[in-house]
Design an enzyme around this catalytic site. Structure first.
Site, PDB file in Angstrom:
ATOM      1  N   ARG A  15     -14.346 -26.197  -0.089  1.00  0.00           N
ATOM      2  CA  ARG A  15     -13.920 -27.491   0.459  1.00  0.00           C
ATOM      3  C   ARG A  15     -14.786 -27.869   1.661  1.00  0.00           C
ATOM      4  NH1 ARG A  15      -7.989 -27.539   2.932  1.00  0.00           N
ATOM      5  NH2 ARG A  15      -8.990 -25.844   4.092  1.00  0.00           N
ATOM      6  N   LYS A  68      -9.382  -6.086  10.824  1.00  0.00           N
ATOM      7  CA  LYS A  68     -10.488  -5.673   9.949  1.00  0.00           C
ATOM      8  C   LYS A  68     -11.878  -5.842  10.578  1.00  0.00           C
ATOM      9  CE  LYS A  68      -8.393  -7.377   5.837  1.00  0.00           C
ATOM     10  NZ  LYS A  68      -8.603  -7.789   4.453  1.00  0.00           N
ATOM     11  N   SER A  84       0.807  -1.230   0.000  1.00  0.00           N
ATOM     12  CA  SER A  84       0.000   0.000   0.000  1.00  0.00           C
ATOM     13  C   SER A  84       0.838   1.277   0.000  1.00  0.00           C
ATOM     14  CB  SER A  84      -0.975  -0.002   1.184  1.00  0.00           C
ATOM     15  OG  SER A  84      -1.924  -1.020   1.001  1.00  0.00           O
ATOM     16  N   ASP A 114     -12.468  -3.994  -1.144  1.00  0.00           N
ATOM     17  CA  ASP A 114     -12.238  -5.209  -1.945  1.00  0.00           C
ATOM     18  C   ASP A 114     -13.379  -5.414  -2.937  1.00  0.00           C
ATOM     19  OD1 ASP A 114      -9.844  -5.815  -0.783  1.00  0.00           O
ATOM     20  OD2 ASP A 114     -10.699  -7.198   0.691  1.00  0.00           O
TER      21      ASP A 114
HETATM   22  P1  ATR Z   1      -9.716 -15.180   2.918  1.00  0.00           P
HETATM   23  O1  ATR Z   1     -10.214 -14.250   3.961  1.00  0.00           O
HETATM   24  O2  ATR Z   1      -8.498 -14.715   2.172  1.00  0.00           O
HETATM   25  O3  ATR Z   1     -10.800 -15.586   1.970  1.00  0.00           O
HETATM   26  P2  ATR Z   1      -9.872 -17.624   4.507  1.00  0.00           P
HETATM   27  O4  ATR Z   1     -11.050 -17.139   5.263  1.00  0.00           O
HETATM   28  O5  ATR Z   1      -8.769 -18.286   5.269  1.00  0.00           O
HETATM   29  O6  ATR Z   1      -9.143 -16.456   3.703  1.00  0.00           O
HETATM   30  O7  ATR Z   1     -10.376 -18.595   3.339  1.00  0.00           O
HETATM   31  C1  ATR Z   1      -9.524 -19.360   2.582  1.00  0.00           C
HETATM   32  C2  ATR Z   1     -10.332 -20.146   1.542  1.00  0.00           C
HETATM   33  O8  ATR Z   1      -9.431 -21.027   0.852  1.00  0.00           O
HETATM   34  C3  ATR Z   1     -11.422 -21.024   2.167  1.00  0.00           C
HETATM   35  O9  ATR Z   1     -12.504 -21.087   1.276  1.00  0.00           O
HETATM   36  C4  ATR Z   1     -10.701 -22.370   2.260  1.00  0.00           C
HETATM   37  O10 ATR Z   1     -11.574 -23.481   2.295  1.00  0.00           O
HETATM   38  P3  ATR Z   1     -12.156 -24.031   3.711  1.00  0.00           P
HETATM   39  O11 ATR Z   1     -13.285 -23.112   4.083  1.00  0.00           O
HETATM   40  O12 ATR Z   1     -12.585 -25.415   3.429  1.00  0.00           O
HETATM   41  O13 ATR Z   1     -10.993 -23.941   4.691  1.00  0.00           O
HETATM   42  C5  ATR Z   1      -9.928 -22.359   0.963  1.00  0.00           C
HETATM   43  N1  ATR Z   1      -8.808 -23.323   0.977  1.00  0.00           N
HETATM   44  C6  ATR Z   1      -7.618 -23.196   1.620  1.00  0.00           C
HETATM   45  N2  ATR Z   1      -6.840 -24.295   1.391  1.00  0.00           N
HETATM   46  C7  ATR Z   1      -7.575 -25.126   0.578  1.00  0.00           C
HETATM   47  C8  ATR Z   1      -7.338 -26.411  -0.012  1.00  0.00           C
HETATM   48  N3  ATR Z   1      -6.171 -27.066   0.188  1.00  0.00           N
HETATM   49  N4  ATR Z   1      -8.311 -26.965  -0.780  1.00  0.00           N
HETATM   50  C9  ATR Z   1      -9.479 -26.296  -0.993  1.00  0.00           C
HETATM   51  N5  ATR Z   1      -9.765 -25.085  -0.463  1.00  0.00           N
HETATM   52  C10 ATR Z   1      -8.821 -24.497   0.312  1.00  0.00           C
END
Ligand code: ATR
Length: 277
Positions: A153, A68, A19, A103
């Protein structure tokens, strides 16, 4: 004598943010006397920090992890910040500390810039159900997309977002992604898959329609395996760096009074910084 306006990024830790590079570029190129600094503030000091934001000489702030949600609760949020459940940009209006989540427009404006016809498609497929997904869902619904398939997932998280965002968001099983691709006009990855150090997102882009648009929120690496495959097929793409640059526009405008542009020069500057780090 009054000091030039300054904004800051509040985070913990906050050292690796791009930023300052973005906002200082705009200050410089627009010839505005102002500043943008990083403030590392631990969670238990955040409230006090923003209550004294103006006294500290700031006209506003960006807020990043882990503040946040606290920022949302401690300010007057707009509809976007409320829907996303997190605020990332603060400014003063009539003496009140207001907040939004940029965002949403970062994602949508970047999409407009990269693929201006994306909104003619009826159906989108969004992967992931975290905070970034919430911003994407809000933006797409706001722009009138008819149906969003949401695959995650962990199925319960997708269901939770569908319940919250209404009937146009339809939860989908993670292993149903392949079946949905042929009807997907817009595919958006909000998961961390494809990020440096993470496994790639296994998607067969050949299953998408010829005119589909692919967006990935990941920006390290700049070109994820998903985007590389989509480009190789000749599909239009929108990348995570574009979203990062576009989300910064509104904060700058609110603090410094001019709406800046996301230029090729700015993009090259941030790209070089990402590549060298
Ligand atoms: P952000 O705020 O950046 O969206 P987050 O809340 O940690 O970060 O979300 C990460 C996303 O990536 C989630 O949808 C997560 O899936 P889960 O809700 O099942 O945890 C997804 N994600 C992370 N690693 C993954 C993996 N190996 N396979 C599939 N989805 C994954």
């Amino acid at each position: 004598m009054s000091r030039p306006p300054a904004a800051c990024l509040i985070g913990w830790p906050a050292a690796h943010s791009r930023s300052p590079l973005i906002h200082r570029y705009w200050l410089r190129t627009l010839g505005i006397e102002g500043g943008y600094v990083i403030e590392a503030v631990p969670p238990d000091e955040f409230k006090d920090f923003i209550f004294r934001l103006s006294l500290r000489g700031f006209v506003g702030a960006n807020v990043t992890i882990p503040h946040k949600e606290q920022a949302l609760a401690l300010t007057k949020p707009d509809a976007r910040a409320r829907a996303v459940g997190a605020a990332n940009t603060l400014w003063f209006a009539d003496g009140e500390l207001c907040s939004t989540n940029t965002d949403v427009e970062g994602f949508i404006n970047n999409l407009d810039a990269c693929a201006d016809d994306w909104s003619r498609y009826d159906e989108a497929l969004v992967l992931g159900a975290g905070g970034a997904s919430r911003a994407v869902l809000f933006g797409l619904l706001d722009r009138g997309i008819k149906r969003i398939h949401l695959a995650n997932r962990t199925a319960a998280r997708a269901q939770g977002l569908a319940d919250e965002f209404g009937a146009r968001v339809v939860p989908a099983a993670w292993d149903a992604i392949g079946d949905l691709l042929p009807r997907t006009g817009l595919l958006v990855n909000t998961t961390s898959l494809g990020m440096k150090g993470q496994p790639p997102l296994e998607i067969d882009v050949a299953l998408l329609p010829h005119e589909a648009v692919v967006a990935d929120l990941v920006y390290v690496p700049l070109e994820t395996p998903l985007l590389a495959a989509a480009r190789a097929r000749g599909l239009k793409t929108a990348d995570g760096l574009g979203m990062l640059l576009h989300q910064a526009v509104r904060g700058f405008e609110l603090w410094f009074g001019r709406r800046p542009e996301v230029t090729a020069e700015l993009r090259a500057l941030v790209e070089a910084d990402l590549t060298n780090s």
